[in-house]
Design a protein around this motif. Structure first.
Motif, PDB file in Angstrom:
ATOM      1  N   TYR A  64       6.621  -5.712   5.277  1.00  0.00           N
ATOM      2  CA  TYR A  64       5.467  -6.374   4.660  1.00  0.00           C
ATOM      3  C   TYR A  64       5.754  -6.805   3.227  1.00  0.00           C
ATOM      4  O   TYR A  64       5.201  -7.804   2.752  1.00  0.00           O
ATOM      5  CB  TYR A  64       4.242  -5.466   4.739  1.00  0.00           C
ATOM      6  CG  TYR A  64       3.751  -5.309   6.161  1.00  0.00           C
ATOM      7  CD1 TYR A  64       3.282  -6.407   6.877  1.00  0.00           C
ATOM      8  CD2 TYR A  64       3.806  -4.078   6.805  1.00  0.00           C
ATOM      9  CE1 TYR A  64       2.864  -6.282   8.194  1.00  0.00           C
ATOM     10  CE2 TYR A  64       3.384  -3.948   8.124  1.00  0.00           C
ATOM     11  CZ  TYR A  64       2.919  -5.050   8.811  1.00  0.00           C
ATOM     12  OH  TYR A  64       2.513  -4.930  10.117  1.00  0.00           O
ATOM     13  N   LEU A  68       5.338 -10.661   2.132  1.00  0.00           N
ATOM     14  CA  LEU A  68       4.595 -11.104   0.954  1.00  0.00           C
ATOM     15  C   LEU A  68       5.457 -11.990   0.062  1.00  0.00           C
ATOM     16  O   LEU A  68       4.980 -12.975  -0.509  1.00  0.00           O
ATOM     17  CB  LEU A  68       4.095  -9.892   0.161  1.00  0.00           C
ATOM     18  CG  LEU A  68       2.780  -9.276   0.623  1.00  0.00           C
ATOM     19  CD1 LEU A  68       2.496  -7.992  -0.146  1.00  0.00           C
ATOM     20  CD2 LEU A  68       1.637 -10.265   0.434  1.00  0.00           C
ATOM     21  N   ILE A  86      -2.072 -13.865   2.869  1.00  0.00           N
ATOM     22  CA  ILE A  86      -1.642 -12.966   1.793  1.00  0.00           C
ATOM     23  C   ILE A  86      -2.535 -11.733   1.746  1.00  0.00           C
ATOM     24  O   ILE A  86      -2.050 -10.599   1.632  1.00  0.00           O
ATOM     25  CB  ILE A  86      -1.644 -13.703   0.441  1.00  0.00           C
ATOM     26  CG1 ILE A  86      -0.516 -14.739   0.403  1.00  0.00           C
ATOM     27  CG2 ILE A  86      -1.494 -12.710  -0.704  1.00  0.00           C
ATOM     28  CD1 ILE A  86      -0.495 -15.576  -0.858  1.00  0.00           C
ATOM     29  N   ALA A  89      -1.624  -9.500   4.574  1.00  0.00           N
ATOM     30  CA  ALA A  89      -0.331  -8.843   4.362  1.00  0.00           C
ATOM     31  C   ALA A  89      -0.441  -7.725   3.330  1.00  0.00           C
ATOM     32  O   ALA A  89       0.196  -6.675   3.461  1.00  0.00           O
ATOM     33  CB  ALA A  89       0.713  -9.867   3.922  1.00  0.00           C
ATOM     34  N   VAL A  90      -1.249  -7.939   2.278  1.00  0.00           N
ATOM     35  CA  VAL A  90      -1.449  -6.894   1.267  1.00  0.00           C
ATOM     36  C   VAL A  90      -2.099  -5.669   1.899  1.00  0.00           C
ATOM     37  O   VAL A  90      -1.697  -4.523   1.646  1.00  0.00           O
ATOM     38  CB  VAL A  90      -2.311  -7.427   0.103  1.00  0.00           C
ATOM     39  CG1 VAL A  90      -2.750  -6.275  -0.804  1.00  0.00           C
ATOM     40  CG2 VAL A  90      -1.533  -8.462  -0.701  1.00  0.00           C
TER      41      VAL A  90
END
Length: 231
Positions: A64, A68, A86, A89-90
């Motif tokens: 991950y 990112l 985004i 993914a965070v």
């Protein structure tokens, strides 16, 4: 994005790898193989299972983080869809980091149990901790004592790239298990080899956790044949 980003490792390294190898006296790969072959006792099997879960979690964190980096690296158009990817993914990275921390605690607990129960080798009155046994094993594969040209710091560099502190070398030397070829300067590298007592220690002692068997030795069995010391 379902595919693994380029550069993501197939097998991640963890912060506990070196400590595990020092505690069990063998490499991570060897430990895993012995577990797969049913050669380990219960504490060491638990350690391998916990470590494998940790490796998987560390790989997830790396995945991950790499994702990112790609999302923020200019590869994709800057639009609402990118912002959503985004954010997702965070969130996934946060969950992966939490899983990694939990599995690291589990691995550390299993490792501390193995360290506490690790027997000490005793050959000719010499006691060795698991860490010193691991150092002796690494030296058997080839090692040199070197002095850093700028800092003057001494360390033993083994053929596998492991660095052994001078304090460990001193203990092994005082115990008569290793010797240095002082004909070579430390800046160039003094060869460090096992003495007869050191070779006896490796070949007559089984590291903690390997179950004894009545079968004859086979390829990959412990202990491995120590290489002949080179002059």
């Amino acid at each position: 994005m379902s595919s693994r980003p380029p550069g993501a490792p197939l097998k991640a390294l963890t912060d506990l790898d070196h400590r595990i190898e020092a505690a069990v006296g063998r490499s991570i790969d060897t430990l895993w193989k012995q577990c797969d072959r049913g050669l380990l006792d219960e504490p060491h099997t638990r350690l391998v299972e916990a470590h494998r879960a940790l490796v998987q979690a560390v790989t997830g964190v790396t995945f991950y983080r790499t994702l990112l980096g790609r999302l923020a690296g200019g590869e994709f158009p800057v639009d609402q869809a990118l912002f959503e990817r985004i954010d997702r993914a965070v969130h996934q990275l946060e969950e992966a980091a939490g899983a990694r921390d939990e599995r690291q605690r589990a691995t550390l607990s299993a490792l501390e149990s193995v360290e506490a129960d690790a027997p000490r080798a005793d050959v000719a009155g010499v006691e060795l901790s698991a860490r010193d046994f691991a150092a002796l094993l690494a030296i058997a594969r080839g090692a040199h004592l070197r002095e850093h040209l700028l800092t003057g710091q001494l360390s033993v560099v083994t053929a596998s790239g492991t660095r052994i502190p001078p304090s460990v070398l001193d203990r092994l030397e005082r115990s008569g298990l290793v010797e240095r070829d002082t004909a070579h300067p430390v800046i160039a590298g003094q060869p460090v080899t096992l003495t007869d007592a050191g070779r006896t220690t490796l070949t007559s002692r089984r590291p903690a956790g390997v179950a004894a068997t009545a079968s004859s030795p086979r390829a990959g069995a412990w202990p491995p044949t120590s290489p002949r010391a080179r002059k």
